[in-house]
Motif scaffolding. Structure first.
Motif, PDB file in Angstrom:
ATOM      1  N   ARG A   1       0.827  -1.266   0.193  1.00 18.22           N
ATOM      2  CA  ARG A   1      -0.053  -0.033   0.015  1.00 18.22           C
ATOM      3  C   ARG A   1       0.881   1.294  -0.019  1.00 18.22           C
TER       4      ARG A   1
ATOM      5  N   LYS B   1      -0.892   4.764   4.120  1.00 16.96           N
ATOM      6  CA  LYS B   1      -1.545   4.048   5.247  1.00 16.96           C
ATOM      7  C   LYS B   1      -3.061   4.121   5.308  1.00 16.96           C
TER       8      LYS B   1
ATOM      9  N   ARG C   1      -9.951  -7.599  12.192  1.00 17.95           N
ATOM     10  CA  ARG C   1      -8.919  -7.776  11.534  1.00 17.95           C
ATOM     11  C   ARG C   1      -8.840  -8.547  10.126  1.00 17.95           C
TER      12      ARG C   1
ATOM     13  N   ALA D   1     -10.320  -5.986   7.569  1.00 17.28           N
ATOM     14  CA  ALA D   1      -9.295  -5.112   7.150  1.00 17.28           C
ATOM     15  C   ALA D   1      -8.355  -5.595   6.160  1.00 17.28           C
ATOM     16  N   ARG D   2      -7.744  -6.684   6.431  1.00 19.67           N
ATOM     17  CA  ARG D   2      -6.749  -7.196   5.602  1.00 19.67           C
ATOM     18  C   ARG D   2      -7.116  -7.648   4.282  1.00 19.67           C
TER      19      ARG D   2
ATOM     20  N   SER E   1      -7.971  -2.949   0.262  1.00 20.11           N
ATOM     21  CA  SER E   1      -6.960  -1.959   0.395  1.00 20.11           C
ATOM     22  C   SER E   1      -7.536  -0.580   0.614  1.00 20.11           C
TER      23      SER E   1
ATOM     24  N   GLU F   1      -6.341  -0.792  16.532  1.00 14.31           N
ATOM     25  CA  GLU F   1      -4.927  -0.166  15.703  1.00 14.31           C
ATOM     26  C   GLU F   1      -4.300  -1.537  15.514  1.00 14.31           C
ATOM     27  N   GLU F   2      -3.972  -2.484  16.223  1.00 15.23           N
ATOM     28  CA  GLU F   2      -3.062  -3.275  15.778  1.00 15.23           C
ATOM     29  C   GLU F   2      -3.680  -4.461  14.792  1.00 15.23           C
TER      30      GLU F   2
ATOM     31  N   GLY G   1      -5.358  -3.491  12.052  1.00 18.60           N
ATOM     32  CA  GLY G   1      -5.353  -2.710  10.951  1.00 18.60           C
ATOM     33  C   GLY G   1      -6.405  -1.848  10.425  1.00 18.60           C
TER      34      GLY G   1
END
Length: 321
Positions: free
Chosen positions: A7, A10, A77, A80-81, A84, A109-110, A112
Motif C-alpha cells: 500500500r 496508510k 482484522r 481489514a486485511r 486496500s 489499531e493493531e 489494521g
C-alpha cells in the motif's frame, strides 16, 4: 515474479484525507469477507464494520453486548486485511472504563482498521434503534475519549465519539455531550437515532468536528432516524454517512429467496438454474482473488524456470561443506 506493490499510503492517512475532502464520505457497513470485497469492488472508498451485523452473523445473537472484544477484533482484522480501502470498526462501549478503552484502542489499531467509534451507552449496550437504552455520565465518556486518543500510536487513527443521548436526554443533551467529546479529542461525532433533518442540521452547526450520520437505506420499520437522501445530507453539512444494516438486510432477503426456491424445487423435481438470483462460481472466484492465486501457482510451480547457476557455481576456497 514481481511482488504485489505494498500500500502506498496508510489506511489511516487515506481516511483522514477523505474526511478532509469536499465529497461526503459514504461508508457501507460490512460484516464478512464477501461484503467488504464487494464494497471495494463497487468503488466505495471506505467501509465500516457493523457491530450488529458481526454479532448477528458471527455469533447468531442480537446486538445487546454479548459479542466481546476478542471476537470483534478478530473479525475486524480479517475484514481489514482483505482490502486496500480503509475500514472503521465499531468498538461498542470500549468494553469497560477509560483504562479498558486505552487497551481496546491498541487492539483495534493493531488489527489494521483506520479508526473506531466508541459509544456512551451503559454496558451492556443495545442496538441504537432499540428501546431501553441508557447512557453513562458524560464526564466519564470524555475520559474514555481522552484515553482512546492517548492510546493510539498513529495520530491519524480516527476516534469517533457516538452518543445515544437523544433517546434519554433529547437533542440538547446530545449536543452538550458532543461538544464535550470534541473538546476531549474526538475526531468525529455521531448522534445515534437522530430525528430528522432539523436535528441533523442543529448538530452540524453546534459542534466543531465532522458529523457522521447513520442511514437505513430503505430498511423498513425503523422507529428512529427517517431516511434522508445522501445528497441532502451533504447539503446539511454531514461529512460521513454510514449504512450499517444495508448489506446484512440485502443478504438476508437474497438468501431467503434462494432457500424458498430450493425448497419448492424438491417436490417438483425441477433443476434450479436462476442466474437472476445467484452469481456464478467465476464471479465468486473473481471477487475473492482466485485468478491471482492461479497466476502465483503457475509461477512458483514452474521448476524449469529456476536458474540453477548459483547451485552449480564452484565453492570458494575455505567454504565449509
Amino acid at each position: 515474479m514481481k511482488k504485489t506493490d505494498p500500500r502506498q499510503a496508510k489506511p489511516t492517512r487515506v481516511l483522514r484525507e477523505l474526511l478532509a475532502g469536499e465529497d461526503i464520505l459514504v461508508s457501507p457497513g460490512v460484516y464478512d469477507g464477501y461484503s467488504i470485497r464487494l464494497v471495494e469492488k463497487m468503488g466505495f472508498k471506505t467501509a465500516c464494520t457493523t457491530g450488529a451485523g458481526l454479532a448477528n452473523s458471527r455469533m447468531g445473537v442480537p446486538d445487546v453486548g454479548i459479542m466481546g472484544l476478542t471476537d470483534n477484533v478478530d473479525a475486524c482484522r480479517m475484514i481489514a486485511r482483505s482490502v486496500s480501502i480503509p475500514v472503521m470498526a465499531d468498538a461498542d462501549t470500549g468494553y469497560g472504563n477509560p483504562v479498558t478503552v486505552y487497551h481496546t484502542i491498541q487492539r483495534f489499531e493493531e488489527a489494521g482498521v483506520a479508526g473506531v467509534n466508541i459509544e456512551d451507552q451503559v454496558s451492556p449496550k443495545r442496538c441504537g434503534h432499540m428501546a431501553g437504552k441508557d447512557v453513562i455520565d458524560m464526564r466519564e465518556m470524555a475520559r474514555k475519549i481522552e484515553a482512546a486518543c492517548d492510546a493510539r500510536r498513529d495520530d491519524d487513527f480516527v476516534v469517533l465519539a457516538r452518543t445515544d443521548a437523544i433517546a434519554v436526554e433529547g437533542l440538547e443533551g446530545a449536543i452538550r455531550r458532543a461538544r464535550l467529546y470534541a473538546s476531549a479529542g474526538a475526531d468525529m461525532i455521531f448522534a445515534d437515532a437522530i430525528q430528522g433533518e432539523d436535528q441533523i442540521k442543529a448538530l452540524v452547526d453546534a459542534v466543531p468536528i465532522p458529523v457522521s450520520v447513520n442511514m437505513g437505506f430503505g430498511i423498513r420499520n425503523r422507529p428512529t432516524t427517517p431516511l434522508v437522501p445522501i445528497r441532502r445530507l451533504a447539503e446539511l453539512g454531514v461529512r460521513r454517512v454510514t449504512l450499517p444494516r444495508m448489506l446484512p438486510a440485502a443478504a438476508l432477503m437474497a438468501m431467503e429467496n434462494a432457500l424458498a426456491i430450493l425448497k419448492d424445487s424438491i417436490p417438483s423435481g425441477e433443476v434450479v438454474d436462476r442466474p437472476d438470483l445467484l452469481v456464478g462460481i467465476d464471479d465468486i472466484w473473481g471477487l475473492m482473488g482466485q485468478p491471482e492465486v492461479k497466476t502465483m501457482e503457475a509461477y512458483y510451480n514452474d521448476l524449469d524456470g529456476v536458474d540453477l547457476a548459483p547451485a552449480n557455481a564452484p565453492l570458494e576456497s575455505g567454504t565449509a561443506v
